[in-house]
Enzyme design. Sequence first.
Site, PDB file in Angstrom:
ATOM      1  N   ASP A 104       0.870  -1.166   0.000  1.00 61.83           N
ATOM      2  CA  ASP A 104       0.000   0.000   0.000  1.00 61.83           C
ATOM      3  C   ASP A 104       0.912   1.221   0.000  1.00 61.83           C
ATOM      4  OD1 ASP A 104      -2.344   1.599   0.462  1.00 61.83           O
ATOM      5  OD2 ASP A 104      -3.197  -0.119   1.508  1.00 61.83           O
ATOM      6  N   ASP A 205      -3.144   4.728  -2.401  1.00 62.77           N
ATOM      7  CA  ASP A 205      -4.151   5.336  -1.543  1.00 62.77           C
ATOM      8  C   ASP A 205      -4.626   6.676  -2.123  1.00 62.77           C
ATOM      9  OD1 ASP A 205      -5.298   5.051   1.245  1.00 62.77           O
ATOM     10  OD2 ASP A 205      -4.404   7.041   1.434  1.00 62.77           O
ATOM     11  N   GLU A 262      -6.771   3.677  -5.717  1.00 60.44           N
ATOM     12  CA  GLU A 262      -8.013   3.861  -4.979  1.00 60.44           C
ATOM     13  C   GLU A 262      -8.566   5.221  -5.397  1.00 60.44           C
ATOM     14  OE1 GLU A 262      -9.836   4.460  -0.491  1.00 60.44           O
ATOM     15  OE2 GLU A 262      -7.897   5.277  -1.028  1.00 60.44           O
ATOM     16  N   HIS A 327     -11.169  -2.454   4.088  1.00 59.02           N
ATOM     17  CA  HIS A 327     -10.939  -2.088   5.483  1.00 59.02           C
ATOM     18  C   HIS A 327     -11.612  -0.774   5.874  1.00 59.02           C
ATOM     19  CE1 HIS A 327      -8.253   0.115   2.985  1.00 59.02           C
ATOM     20  NE2 HIS A 327      -7.957   0.929   3.978  1.00 59.02           N
ATOM     21  N   ASP A 328     -12.276  -0.119   4.936  1.00 64.87           N
ATOM     22  CA  ASP A 328     -12.884   1.173   5.246  1.00 64.87           C
ATOM     23  C   ASP A 328     -14.400   1.089   5.420  1.00 64.87           C
ATOM     24  OD1 ASP A 328     -10.526   2.643   5.174  1.00 64.87           O
ATOM     25  OD2 ASP A 328     -10.649   2.922   3.010  1.00 64.87           O
TER      26      ASP A 328
HETATM   27  C1  GLC Z   1      -7.838   5.601   2.156  1.00 64.68           C
HETATM   28  C2  GLC Z   1      -7.633   4.421   3.073  1.00 64.68           C
HETATM   29  C3  GLC Z   1      -8.150   4.777   4.435  1.00 64.68           C
HETATM   30  C4  GLC Z   1      -7.373   5.961   4.937  1.00 64.68           C
HETATM   31  C5  GLC Z   1      -7.426   7.123   3.948  1.00 64.68           C
HETATM   32  C6  GLC Z   1      -6.399   8.158   4.272  1.00 64.68           C
HETATM   33  O1  GLC Z   1      -9.169   5.861   1.904  1.00 64.68           O
HETATM   34  O2  GLC Z   1      -8.213   3.272   2.528  1.00 64.68           O
HETATM   35  O3  GLC Z   1      -8.078   3.700   5.317  1.00 64.68           O
HETATM   36  O4  GLC Z   1      -7.868   6.379   6.170  1.00 64.68           O
HETATM   37  O5  GLC Z   1      -7.172   6.717   2.641  1.00 64.68           O
HETATM   38  O6  GLC Z   1      -5.111   7.675   4.028  1.00 64.68           O
END
Ligand code: GLC
Length: 539
Positions: A104, A205, A262, A327-328
């Site tokens: 990641d 991310d 993402e 995980h979110d």
């Molecule tokens: C992404 C991650 C999340 C994190 C955010 C800030 O959305 O998946 O878990 O809190 O970015 O880095």
Amino acid sequence: MKEQQYADFIWWKHGVIYHIYPRSFKDSNNDGIGDLPGIIEKLPYLVDLGVDAIWLSPIYPSPFKDSGYDISDYTAISQDYGDLSDFRLLLNLAHEAEIKVIMDLVMNHTSDQHPWFVESSSSIDNPKRDWYIWKKTKDTNQPNNWKSAFGKSAWEFHEPTQAYYLHSFFKEQPDLNWRKKDMRIQFFKEIEFWLNLGVDGFRLDVINLLGKDRKLRNNPSIFRFLFMEKSWFNRNRPRSYKIVKKLRKLIDKYPNRVLIGEIYNPPPGDSQLVASYLGNGKDSLHMAFDFSLFFKRWEAKKFYKSIEKLQNEIPSKAWPCYVLSNHDLSRGINRFGKNKFEKARVAAMLLLTLRGTPFVYYGEELGMTNISLKRDAIVDPLGKRFWPLYKGRDKSRSPMQWNASIHGGFSYQTPWLPVNENYAFVNVEDQLNIPTSMLNTYKAIIKLRKKSKSLQKGKWKPLIKGDDQIIAYFRTNKDEKLLVVLNFSAKSKEFKLPKGNYFTIYSLLKDFENSKPLNKNFILPPFSGFILKKKTENQ
Ligand code: GLC
Ligand code: CA
């Protein structure tokens, strides 16, 4: 060599990617926290499951203000998880087992403890001052109306240097300034550190947030703010695309690596935005998550429509991917409502037979469900902030359920988050012995996928467009023609086969397996799913 590795097998396209939340996968030294040696210990499980790659949520040193998405050193491993030699070992052993390793990477922001930010905030003329986004205002007014994704203003006033800095998430996560070339050069060097070690790719991310408006213009009014992400000034600006292209150039110097973005796209989901980051299919991201399935109610038509939309939006040379949980957000299975276990098996068949790379979130293959926590037990700062309206993200991050022993076999110590109480019957060891368990369903379809080029890379063509209860599509490659039929309903449904003779190669209901050629009209039992094959002359 693995069965599926024919000459043009491209692992990230044709394989299955498994998302590990390292803190919750397996604790090897009984401190209650999952770690790298724990993942190593479980490699045989991953081989048996049949996945081709693992993606690890961040494992870098971090003050853990946002569970590791606040990185304080990009070229090391957090003590919680082990050290670089553990990582090297994991990488080597995974590669021996023909499993790729994806890390990641958080490029939008660092931790406020990162030495870059420590320097940047030390004085207004520090050489790294502009590595972050600082803004002085005449009075104490906020520089603009931008909001943090985690609530409140995205600007934090820094007393010592009398200026605001931007943070798109928590204030402990200051945003980097991607207009600064020397920062980019340094950042890219640190990326190359992992590429040289042999890491196979990165999940990027919030990658669309890198490019912000140069003039820091206000975001539009709240209504447009919610529904028209493209009109926001704090993301998706041309620079986001530019940096992605530069990154692709860097990655392409190394063979066989992958970039997965993402692009968080809130409901109703925006496949067009996702697709825009794939460029011409060769010059930008290899894949980007589309979260529209996350936000659909359990209805065949709604699922079908978002799949169709994504298939249409993706540039012809680019490649889609699918994901049900991460995980979110809430685990997929918890969003399905009544009969969730039956529905989750239908969803698994969908995920693993679509045209696009399937991502499986650890525990999804067991039907692991959300945990629910009392206020005191919450770990996620977001949950603490918004309780009781929103209880945060801990719910989908609970420890992996390996067996029915104490703490689900995750650790002998009290884990950092409690194991779901259902571990006594939702666990790996028990499910391996039940033929129609969720785990065996995942295993069987993944296995089938490995043997079938149609499933891995074949064309996707819907047989039914938008039925309320049934989704049916062909997957074809050369002379192989498969038909996937899914009944989303709790009722039996009549289904008319297209021309030709079809027989079942896999069914979610055991007694239907390998049946003789099927009748033209056949009855789909509730929550059933079939992978059928068309008989050809030479069969
Ligand atoms: C992404 C991650 C999340 C994190 C955010 C800030 O959305 O998946 O878990 O809190 O970015 O880095
Ligand atoms: Ca540990």
